[in-house]
Scaffold this motif. Structure first.
Motif, short mmCIF file in Angstrom:
data_model
loop_
_atom_site.label_atom_id
_atom_site.label_comp_id
_atom_site.label_asym_id
_atom_site.label_seq_id
_atom_site.Cartn_x
_atom_site.Cartn_y
_atom_site.Cartn_z
N VAL A 77 0.79 -0.84 -0.04
CA VAL A 77 -0.06 0.51 -0.28
C VAL A 77 0.95 0.77 0.00
O VAL A 77 0.54 2.49 -0.43
CB VAL A 77 -0.80 0.41 0.98
N THR A 105 -2.37 -5.47 9.66
CA THR A 105 -1.60 -4.37 9.60
C THR A 105 -1.52 -4.33 11.09
O THR A 105 -1.27 -4.63 12.28
CB THR A 105 -0.74 -3.55 8.89
N GLY A 156 -6.04 6.59 9.12
CA GLY A 156 -6.67 6.35 8.13
C GLY A 156 -6.88 4.81 7.70
O GLY A 156 -7.01 4.30 9.11
N ARG A 157 -7.19 4.31 6.73
CA ARG A 157 -7.49 2.60 7.30
C ARG A 157 -7.31 1.62 8.03
O ARG A 157 -7.50 0.80 9.46
CB ARG A 157 -7.17 1.84 5.53
N ILE A 158 -5.55 2.00 8.10
CA ILE A 158 -4.87 0.72 9.33
C ILE A 158 -5.17 1.58 10.79
O ILE A 158 -5.78 1.16 11.53
CB ILE A 158 -4.00 0.50 8.54
N ASP A 177 -4.54 14.21 13.03
CA ASP A 177 -4.21 12.82 11.28
C ASP A 177 -5.12 14.96 10.93
O ASP A 177 -6.32 14.67 11.26
CB ASP A 177 -5.14 12.04 10.73
N SER A 179 -5.91 15.13 8.18
CA SER A 179 -7.11 14.99 6.78
C SER A 179 -8.37 14.64 7.49
O SER A 179 -8.67 14.00 6.64
CB SER A 179 -6.20 14.83 5.75
N PRO A 206 1.85 7.86 5.85
CA PRO A 206 2.72 7.09 5.01
C PRO A 206 4.20 7.39 5.20
O PRO A 206 4.00 8.13 6.29
CB PRO A 206 2.18 7.74 3.44
N GLU A 210 7.28 14.68 4.96
CA GLU A 210 6.73 15.45 6.33
C GLU A 210 6.47 14.35 7.83
O GLU A 210 6.91 15.34 8.99
CB GLU A 210 5.13 15.90 6.25
N THR A 232 4.15 0.11 13.33
CA THR A 232 4.45 -0.46 11.77
C THR A 232 4.12 -0.17 10.63
O THR A 232 3.39 -0.44 9.80
CB THR A 232 2.85 -1.25 12.09
N ARG A 234 6.57 3.50 7.89
CA ARG A 234 7.74 2.63 7.77
C ARG A 234 9.00 3.11 8.78
O ARG A 234 8.56 4.42 9.11
CB ARG A 234 7.94 3.27 6.63
N ASP A 258 7.59 -2.85 14.20
CA ASP A 258 7.55 -3.70 12.96
C ASP A 258 8.87 -3.06 11.31
O ASP A 258 8.73 -4.29 10.94
CB ASP A 258 6.38 -4.04 12.22
N HIS A 282 9.35 -6.21 9.63
CA HIS A 282 8.38 -5.79 8.52
C HIS A 282 7.50 -7.39 8.10
O HIS A 282 7.38 -7.81 6.74
CB HIS A 282 9.27 -5.48 7.70
N GLY A 284 4.19 -6.82 9.21
CA GLY A 284 2.78 -6.22 9.07
C GLY A 284 1.95 -6.63 7.65
O GLY A 284 0.87 -7.68 9.01
P1 NAD Z 1 -4.38 6.11 4.29
O1 NAD Z 1 -3.78 6.59 3.48
O2 NAD Z 1 -5.00 4.66 4.44
O3 NAD Z 1 -3.72 6.71 6.12
C1 NAD Z 1 -2.71 7.06 6.45
C2 NAD Z 1 -3.06 8.04 6.97
O4 NAD Z 1 -2.13 8.97 6.96
C3 NAD Z 1 -4.12 9.27 5.95
O5 NAD Z 1 -5.12 10.02 6.72
C4 NAD Z 1 -4.06 10.31 6.70
O6 NAD Z 1 -4.57 11.56 6.46
C5 NAD Z 1 -2.44 10.66 7.41
N1 NAD Z 1 -1.30 11.11 7.16
C6 NAD Z 1 -0.61 11.69 6.43
N2 NAD Z 1 0.42 12.09 6.98
C7 NAD Z 1 0.22 13.00 7.74
C8 NAD Z 1 0.79 13.74 8.71
N3 NAD Z 1 2.05 14.08 8.86
N4 NAD Z 1 -0.02 13.00 10.25
C9 NAD Z 1 -1.23 12.92 10.87
N5 NAD Z 1 -1.56 11.49 9.58
C10 NAD Z 1 -0.95 11.98 8.39
O7 NAD Z 1 -3.08 4.51 4.83
P2 NAD Z 1 -2.71 2.98 5.00
O8 NAD Z 1 -3.52 1.63 4.40
O9 NAD Z 1 -3.72 3.37 6.50
O10 NAD Z 1 -1.71 2.69 5.38
C11 NAD Z 1 -0.47 3.55 6.59
C12 NAD Z 1 0.79 3.62 6.07
O11 NAD Z 1 1.04 2.48 6.71
C13 NAD Z 1 1.16 2.69 4.45
O12 NAD Z 1 1.55 3.92 3.40
C14 NAD Z 1 2.31 1.87 4.76
O13 NAD Z 1 3.48 2.62 4.49
C15 NAD Z 1 2.12 1.16 6.04
N6 NAD Z 1 1.60 -0.13 5.84
C16 NAD Z 1 3.39 -0.91 6.58
C17 NAD Z 1 2.65 -2.05 6.44
C18 NAD Z 1 3.43 -3.14 6.86
O14 NAD Z 1 4.14 -3.80 6.69
N7 NAD Z 1 3.95 -2.84 8.00
C19 NAD Z 1 1.72 -2.95 6.27
C20 NAD Z 1 0.51 -1.96 4.88
C21 NAD Z 1 1.11 -0.91 5.64
#
Ligand code: NAD
Length: 321
Positions: A77, A105, A156-158, A177, A179, A206, A210, A232, A234, A258, A282, A284
């Motif tokens: 993702v 995750t 966000g989603r996770i 967050d 947004s 993500p 920033e 979990t 990056r 992770d 890693h 997740g």
């Molecule tokens: P998502 O886009 O649904 O959610 C990310 C949220 O972070 C968004 O709501 C966004 O507004 C917010 N955001 C962005 N910049 C920000 C900031 N500076 N301060 C506060 N909030 C901020 O993404 P998701 O599907 O929830 O995934 C999130 C991240 O998790 C991915 O980008 C990926 O890097 C990481 N991930 C890691 C694993 C793993 O194996 N460990 C697995 C899946 C995803």
């Protein structure tokens, strides 16, 4: 008619590979380790499509080495390994695999949180090392959940899926967050308030310019001494040198990671000497069903791009403008 050529940078699950092989002439990198950069240049030369993983740096140079490239399908993702600006300039759609890895995750974030809080890994080592002599009223005391506050950075989603799990543990949930102005079952706060009030801090942003080193000496200093940090998201979201200092000096209680910077974490990393730092490699999204679904989405994005159709999950939709 000859099939279109694609390069797949690792042996991804068969679910996605079957689809890819049906439609394409697929060159699949078989090694356990990712292809070295010069090998990527060589293998993408004649391809129309590329399936990449988070371990592959896909920048403008790689794109230019593949003059026929029509689509980049990243099986993750997060797309911080792909230079999106470079892809967009070249009108190359980039696909990712959102949603299907959300629950796995979030489960991992919770597993790390509970393990660090209740010192599971320390306890396990204690038993294995033959130190378990008796039940002791002060042995390996950890943290409580009921009534504690979980601060989620990135809702966000996770992040939301972690909040859902927190309800079952009677945690109070706050989040930062910009947004997401409001949520049904969690309270939006600014970053400082989140750091000040949270007993658990879980990162779900993500990796961007920033969020790089968002957790550093300054932010760690704002956390409670009993705080447990879970990452979990990056690796580069946390400055590991600053985290080491905070854990070593017991400035915070524990961390569970992770993801690290770099990956893999070098075997001589001082973090590995700390009992209050738990690290997994890693994992997740590492559940069977999740990885199957990720490979399927990656294949679907790839094939849509090869057919000149809109990708089901495209992170740079500007290419269609
Ligand atoms: P998502 O886009 O649904 O959610 C990310 C949220 O972070 C968004 O709501 C966004 O507004 C917010 N955001 C962005 N910049 C920000 C900031 N500076 N301060 C506060 N909030 C901020 O993404 P998701 O599907 O929830 O995934 C999130 C991240 O998790 C991915 O980008 C990926 O890097 C990481 N991930 C890691 C694993 C793993 O194996 N460990 C697995 C899946 C995803």
């Amino acid at each position: 008619m000859p099939k279109t050529k694609v390069f797949v940078t690792r042996l991804i699950p068969e679910k996605g590979l079957t689809l890819i092989r049906d439609f394409c002439d697929a060159d699949i990198w078989q090694d356990e380790l990712p292809p070295p950069r010069e090998m990527i240049f060589e293998r993408v030369r004649g391809v129309d499509g590329l399936v990449s993983l988070l371990t592959d740096k896909i920048d403008g140079e790689v794109m230019d080495a593949a003059p026929h490239l029509k689509v980049i399908s990243n099986m993750a993702v997060g797309v911080d390994n792909v230079d999106l600006a470079a892809a967009t300039t070249r009108k190359l759609p980039v696909g990712n695999t959102p949603g299907v890895l959300t629950d796995a995750t979030a489960d991992m974030a919770f597993a790390l949180m509970t393990s660090a809080a209740r010192r599971i890994v320390e306890g396990e080592k204690y038993v294995r090392n033959g130190k378990w002599k008796t039940w002791h009223p002060q042995l390996l005391l950890g943290a409580d959940f009921v009534g504690a506050t979980l601060g989620i950075i990135g809702f966000g989603r996770i992040g939301k899926a972690v909040a859902k799990r927190a309800k079952g543990f009677d945690l109070r949930v706050i989040y930062y967050d910009p947004s997401v102005p409001s949520a049904f079952d969690a309270v939006p706060v600014d970053l400082d308030a989140l750091l000040r009030e949270s007993d658990f801090v879980s990162l779900h942003v993500p990796l961007t310019e920033e969020t790089r080193h968002l957790v550093n000496a300054e932010t760690l200093n704002k956390m409670k001494p009993n705080a447990i940090l879970v990452n979990t998201s990056r690796g580069p979201v946390v400055d590991l040198q600053d985290l080491y200092d905070a854990l070593k000096s017991k400035r915070i209680f524990a961390a569970a990671l992770d993801v690290t910077e770099p990956e893999p974490l070098p075997a001589d990393s001082p973090l590995l000497e700390l009992d209050n730092c738990l690290i997994v490699p890693h994992l997740g999204s590492a559940s069977k069903y999740t990885r199957d679904m990720m490979s399927l989405l990656a294949a679907q994005n790839l094939i849509a791009g090869l057919k000149g159709e809109r990708l089901p999950h495209c992170v740079n939709p500007q290419v269609y403008d």
